[in-house]
Design an enzyme around this catalytic site. Structure first.
Site, PDB file in Angstrom:
ATOM      1  NE  ARG A 127       3.819  84.474  40.769  1.00 28.26           N
ATOM      2  CZ  ARG A 127       4.393  85.284  41.359  1.00 28.26           C
ATOM      3  NH1 ARG A 127       5.593  84.984  41.678  1.00 28.26           N
ATOM      4  NH2 ARG A 127       3.849  86.625  41.482  1.00 28.26           N
ATOM      5  CB  THR A 143       0.604  90.782  27.266  1.00 28.97           C
ATOM      6  OG1 THR A 143       0.467  91.804  28.129  1.00 28.97           O
ATOM      7  CG2 THR A 143      -0.567  90.162  26.928  1.00 28.97           C
ATOM      8  CB  THR A 176      -2.503  95.448  29.305  1.00 32.57           C
ATOM      9  OG1 THR A 176      -2.932  95.937  30.754  1.00 32.57           O
ATOM     10  CG2 THR A 176      -2.276  96.731  28.448  1.00 32.57           C
ATOM     11  CB  ALA A 207      -2.020 102.139  40.688  1.00 32.11           C
ATOM     12  CD  GLU A 208       2.580  96.602  40.730  1.00 31.97           C
ATOM     13  OE1 GLU A 208       3.552  96.362  41.599  1.00 31.97           O
ATOM     14  OE2 GLU A 208       2.756  95.982  39.772  1.00 31.97           O
ATOM     15  CG  ASN A 266      -1.232 102.154  31.781  1.00 29.23           C
ATOM     16  OD1 ASN A 266      -1.783 102.735  32.667  1.00 29.23           O
ATOM     17  ND2 ASN A 266      -0.799 100.882  31.768  1.00 29.23           N
ATOM     18  CB  CYS A 272       1.644  99.052  33.242  1.00 25.66           C
ATOM     19  SG  CYS A 272       1.254  97.714  34.305  1.00 25.66           S
TER      20      CYS A 272
HETATM   21  C1  UGA Z   1      -0.140 102.069  36.420  1.00 26.23           C
HETATM   22  C2  UGA Z   1      -1.623 102.971  36.373  1.00 26.23           C
HETATM   23  O1  UGA Z   1      -1.505 103.994  37.118  1.00 26.23           O
HETATM   24  C3  UGA Z   1      -2.886 102.026  36.666  1.00 26.23           C
HETATM   25  O2  UGA Z   1      -4.118 102.823  36.406  1.00 26.23           O
HETATM   26  C4  UGA Z   1      -2.670 100.934  35.892  1.00 26.23           C
HETATM   27  O3  UGA Z   1      -3.752 100.007  36.013  1.00 26.23           O
HETATM   28  C5  UGA Z   1      -1.425 100.104  35.800  1.00 26.23           C
HETATM   29  O4  UGA Z   1      -0.341 101.104  35.662  1.00 26.23           O
HETATM   30  C6  UGA Z   1      -1.363  98.910  35.030  1.00 26.23           C
HETATM   31  O5  UGA Z   1      -1.425  99.047  33.854  1.00 26.23           O
HETATM   32  O6  UGA Z   1      -1.238  97.762  35.542  1.00 26.23           O
HETATM   33  P1  UGA Z   1       1.530 101.482  38.536  1.00 26.23           P
HETATM   34  O7  UGA Z   1       2.463 101.285  37.232  1.00 26.23           O
HETATM   35  O8  UGA Z   1       1.208 100.269  39.557  1.00 26.23           O
HETATM   36  O9  UGA Z   1       0.164 101.806  37.817  1.00 26.23           O
HETATM   37  O10 UGA Z   1       1.655 102.562  39.259  1.00 26.23           O
HETATM   38  P2  UGA Z   1       1.668 104.264  39.206  1.00 26.23           P
HETATM   39  O11 UGA Z   1       0.887 104.800  40.377  1.00 26.23           O
HETATM   40  O12 UGA Z   1       1.000 104.667  38.010  1.00 26.23           O
HETATM   41  O13 UGA Z   1       3.333 104.670  39.167  1.00 26.23           O
HETATM   42  C7  UGA Z   1       4.013 104.368  37.991  1.00 26.23           C
HETATM   43  C8  UGA Z   1       5.400 105.178  38.216  1.00 26.23           C
HETATM   44  O14 UGA Z   1       4.975 106.437  38.042  1.00 26.23           O
HETATM   45  C9  UGA Z   1       6.086 105.070  39.495  1.00 26.23           C
HETATM   46  O15 UGA Z   1       7.353 104.562  39.461  1.00 26.23           O
HETATM   47  C10 UGA Z   1       5.653 106.160  40.054  1.00 26.23           C
HETATM   48  O16 UGA Z   1       6.603 106.488  41.055  1.00 26.23           O
HETATM   49  C11 UGA Z   1       5.747 107.171  39.013  1.00 26.23           C
HETATM   50  N1  UGA Z   1       5.114 108.351  39.369  1.00 26.23           N
HETATM   51  C12 UGA Z   1       3.779 108.428  39.545  1.00 26.23           C
HETATM   52  C13 UGA Z   1       5.567 109.675  39.258  1.00 26.23           C
HETATM   53  O17 UGA Z   1       6.907 109.712  39.143  1.00 26.23           O
HETATM   54  N2  UGA Z   1       4.975 110.798  39.497  1.00 26.23           N
HETATM   55  C14 UGA Z   1       3.741 111.068  39.795  1.00 26.23           C
HETATM   56  O18 UGA Z   1       3.051 111.812  39.872  1.00 26.23           O
HETATM   57  C15 UGA Z   1       3.056 109.634  39.786  1.00 26.23           C
END
Ligand code: UGA
Length: 434
Positions: free
Chosen positions: A22, A72, A112, A144-145, A204, A256
């Site tokens: 990596r 984690t 986390t 967020a990703e 989260n 997450c």
């Molecule tokens: C999430 C949090 O949004 C971040 O703030 C946090 O830092 C991160 O976890 C983490 O703990 O590392 P992430 O999982 O990268 O970020 O992406 P999200 O945009 O939160 O989406 C999560 C899931 O929810 C995805 O599958 C997305 O498609 C879904 N989603 C999101 C929905 O189904 N509806 C929505 O309105 C928003």
């Protein structure tokens, strides 16, 4: 870390990992994760004040501040299996820091973690016969990703937690100073250590809860003729509710939400709060139910049998703009299609290598296609699982012509124009619409 290097040329940032492959990738043109804009940031500072290496001990020794970002995962064995966080990597890291250090340092929890993890780290680090002192600070990450670079450039807030002692406060200020290079001071929040650790899990949990709330009501919409997108729009206009994170979907995924809520559930059980634990556990249950019931709807629309039928799965990443497939709802969808002995044909713009890895035990039963047209050819149904915006712009007439009839689309992300697709001849179902 790349963003810190970019914004703070006065700091030397060294990233170390035990995984040499990596690290090699981070030093190459092919970064090991796909994230829009990340390559540009890394390339602008790599070799200047951002370095990647495997010399962990030497890097610990020369560092003043150490960000701990090891994984984690959910524990799979022993007490708390399936819920608690597996902290073995955190503990090993604390011990490596202690062994390699010959000066006092600030140790920052970036991973986390369950609330009160800093206590264990401090016990390991500060029980040393070397006369060294370590300050442990919590600085959870909220990016967020898919939107990581924008989130880092312009965060809603940066959170830093530390002990409310002279040393603790000084350590917090040392970390705040880094972010103050580009984040306005009023957005840098400082708290006590435990609030910071628990705020990350809470954020989260709240985000996931919103999705489970809207998804639970999407099922009621399908029964009553209400439309979930119209409801999200109507309630989101209330500034107390807000419009973000109300998009009904086939389910949330990612590394997450599930892990962090399970961790929260475990903590509540551990501290004797079963009612609170059950409340949050249901956020996960609704999420899994949402995915499973979606596959059942598709099955019903295909005359309750999909044995031997090709089913195109559009998108395997857990969300758009990432190659990450961890906890992706598409994965559960494919497993359920296989239970029904269908032939899933999976396509994704970035996540096919990870999809192949995730499905390595069933490679003889699934197919992969580089692009959606190939996936859809001769299929009976299309299940859209990831909201890649390219899917909305496909030549749907061409797809319809190549499919077995009646051709069904299930839009698990509500991004397609159902009326237009029905005009072409598709049968169309989506989330939260009758
Ligand atoms: C999430 C949090 O949004 C971040 O703030 C946090 O830092 C991160 O976890 C983490 O703990 O590392 P992430 O999982 O990268 O970020 O992406 P999200 O945009 O939160 O989406 C999560 C899931 O929810 C995805 O599958 C997305 O498609 C879904 N989603 C999101 C929905 O189904 N509806 C929505 O309105 C928003």
């Amino acid at each position: 870390m790349a963003m810190i290097a970019k914004k703070c040329s006065q700091y030397q940032v060294k990233i170390v990992d035990i995984n040499a492959t990596r690290i090699d990738a981070w030093n190459s043109d092919n970064l090991p994760v796909y994230e829009p804009g990340l390559k540009e940031v890394v390339e602008s500072v790599r070799g200047k004040n951002l370095f990647f290496g495997t010399d962990i001990e030497a890097s610990i020794k020369e560092a003043d501040i150490i960000f701990v970002s090891v994984n984690t995962p959910t524990k799979t064995f022993g007490f708390g299996a399936g819920k608690a966080s597996d902290l073995q990597y955190i503990e090993k890291t604390a011990r490596s820091i202690l062994t390699a250090s010959d000066s006092s340092k600030i140790v920052v929890e970036k991973s986390t973690l369950p609330v009160r993890t800093a206590e264990s780290m401090e016990r390991i680090l500060n029980n040393n016969g070397k006369g060294l002192h370590f300050d442990v600070v919590s600085n959870p990450e909220f990016l967020a990703e898919g939107s990581a670079i924008a989130d880092l450039e312009n965060p809603d807030r940066v959170l830093i937690g530390g002990h409310q002692t002279r040393d603790g406060l000084a350590a917090v200020e040392e970390i705040a100073k880094i972010y103050a290079n580009w984040v306005p001071r009023e957005r840098i929040i400082t708290t006590n250590l435990w609030s910071s650790e628990l705020s990350k899990l809470t954020a989260n949990a709240f985000l996931a809860q919103r999705i489970s709330s809207i998804n639970s009501l999407s099922a009621l919409c399908e029964k009553t003729g209400a439309n979930i997108d119209e409801i999200a729009n109507a309630i989101g206009k209330d500034t107390r509710i807000g419009s973000k994170f109300l998009k009904a979907s086939i389910g949330f995924g990612g590394s997450c939400f599930k892990k962090d809520i399970l961790n929260l559930v475990y903590l509540c059980e551990h501290y004797g709060l079963p009612e609170v634990a059950t409340y949050w556990e249901n956020v996960i249950k609704i999420n899994e139910w949402q995915t499973t019931r979606s596959v059942k709807r598709v099955l019903r629309s295909l005359f309750n049998t999909i044995t031997g039928k090709k089913i195109a799965v559009l998108g395997f990443a857990f969300k758009a703009d990432t190659n990450d497939t961890r906890e992706s709802p598409a994965h559960l969808v494919v497993r359920e299609l296989l239970e029904e002995r269908a032939i899933p044909v999976i396509t994704d713009y970035r996540a096919l290598p990870d999809a192949k890895r995730d499905l390595s035990d069933v490679l003889d039963k699934v197919q992969f296609a580089e692009e959606p047209y190939e996936a859809a050819k001769d299929s009976h149904a299309i299940l859209l699982c990831t909201e890649w915006r390219q899917y909305a712009a496909l030549d749907w007439q061409k797809i319809y012509d190549s499919m077995s009839k009646p051709a069904l689309i299930f839009d698990g992300r509500n991004i397609l124009n159902g009326e237009e697709l029905k005009k072409i001849g598709f049968e169309f179902i989506s989330i939260g619409k009758a």
